[in-house]
Write an enzyme that holds these catalytic residues in place. Structure first.
Site, short mmCIF file in Angstrom:
data_model
loop_
_atom_site.label_atom_id
_atom_site.label_comp_id
_atom_site.label_asym_id
_atom_site.label_seq_id
_atom_site.Cartn_x
_atom_site.Cartn_y
_atom_site.Cartn_z
N ASN A 70 -12.89 -2.59 6.93
CA ASN A 70 -11.55 -2.37 6.43
C ASN A 70 -10.80 -1.36 7.31
O ASN A 70 -11.34 -0.86 8.29
CB ASN A 70 -11.60 -1.92 4.96
CG ASN A 70 -10.43 -2.41 4.16
OD1 ASN A 70 -9.32 -2.55 4.67
ND2 ASN A 70 -10.67 -2.69 2.88
N HIS A 78 -26.02 15.82 18.95
CA HIS A 78 -25.99 16.95 19.88
C HIS A 78 -27.25 17.79 19.71
O HIS A 78 -27.79 17.88 18.61
CB HIS A 78 -24.74 17.80 19.63
CG HIS A 78 -23.48 17.02 19.80
ND1 HIS A 78 -22.90 16.81 21.02
CD2 HIS A 78 -22.71 16.37 18.91
CE1 HIS A 78 -21.82 16.06 20.87
NE2 HIS A 78 -21.68 15.78 19.59
N GLY A 112 -15.44 3.20 0.67
CA GLY A 112 -14.46 3.90 1.49
C GLY A 112 -14.80 5.37 1.72
O GLY A 112 -15.29 6.06 0.83
N THR A 150 -27.45 10.67 5.23
CA THR A 150 -28.21 11.46 6.21
C THR A 150 -29.60 10.91 6.45
O THR A 150 -30.26 11.31 7.41
CB THR A 150 -28.35 12.92 5.72
OG1 THR A 150 -29.06 12.92 4.48
CG2 THR A 150 -26.98 13.57 5.53
N ARG A 171 -27.92 10.17 -2.32
CA ARG A 171 -29.21 10.06 -3.02
C ARG A 171 -29.20 8.81 -3.88
O ARG A 171 -28.15 8.35 -4.33
CB ARG A 171 -29.44 11.27 -3.91
CG ARG A 171 -29.50 12.57 -3.14
CD ARG A 171 -29.93 13.72 -4.07
NE ARG A 171 -29.76 15.02 -3.47
CZ ARG A 171 -30.52 15.55 -2.53
NH1 ARG A 171 -31.51 14.87 -2.04
NH2 ARG A 171 -30.28 16.76 -2.07
#
Length: 182
Positions: free
Chosen positions: A83, A113, A140, A163, A178
């Site tokens: 989208n 990094h 979104g 993550t 989670r």
């Protein structure tokens, strides 16, 4: 190894290497054409997608504006939908499975990094690939961080920060994302 080869292999590299700067400039020019073609018919926009991305399966749709680093590391299978306002930092492979739905403002990041400040200060970076399975729905504003794999049929709630890997069929939400239910 060239800096581009190092980048594609997920090793530390310098993004200011002339070859990578030229690749990024080509991607910027392609994005200007693609994002400027909002009134073009679906076939013309699909042809542009196939030109700018590593792969664009049948029926893949990417709504403008869209931004990426290079484009050639992005692989969309059949029926993928991105989208408005998606950003993909594709210093290494981003693979999105058939029928995946990516909500507005989603960011998929492969660029990473060094944690060591002295190494980071040398302007070195690396990439970790992202894989999104078939029939995944990402709400979104979600962020998908480097190295994450999201399994088939998973759901990522809007605004989530992913993550860690998400197993197939699981719904995740939050920061960090989670599991909500199987």
């Amino acid at each position: 190894m060239t800096q581009k080869q190092r980048m594609l292999a997920g090793k530390l590299y310098r993004a200011d290497d002339p070859e990578l700067v030229a690749d990024a400039a080509r991607a910027t020019a392609w994005m200007a054409r693609y994002n400027g073609a909002t009134t073009a018919d679906a076939a013309a926009r699909y042809a542009l997608l196939k030109e700018g991305l590593g792969a664009a399966g049948a029926g893949a749709v990417v709504r403008s504006p869209f931004h990426c680093d290079y484009g050639y590391n992005i692989h969309l299978e059949d029926g993928v939908f991105l989208n408005f306002g998606c950003i993909i930092l594709d210093v290494v492979a981003v693979r999105i499975g058939a029928g995946a739905l990516i909500g507005p403002g989603v960011q998929i990041l492969t660029a990473d990094h060094p944690r060591d400040p002295a190494t980071r200060g040398q302007m070195l970076e690396c990439g970790r690939p992202v894989t999104i399975g078939r029939n995944v729905w990402i709400g979104g504003g979600a962020l998908v961080l480097p190295g994450v794999a999201i399994g088939d049929d998973a759901i990522v709630g809007a605004g989530s920060v992913v993550t860690r890997d998400v197993p197939a069929g699981i719904t995740v939400a939050g920061n960090p994302a989670r599991s909500l239910r199987p």
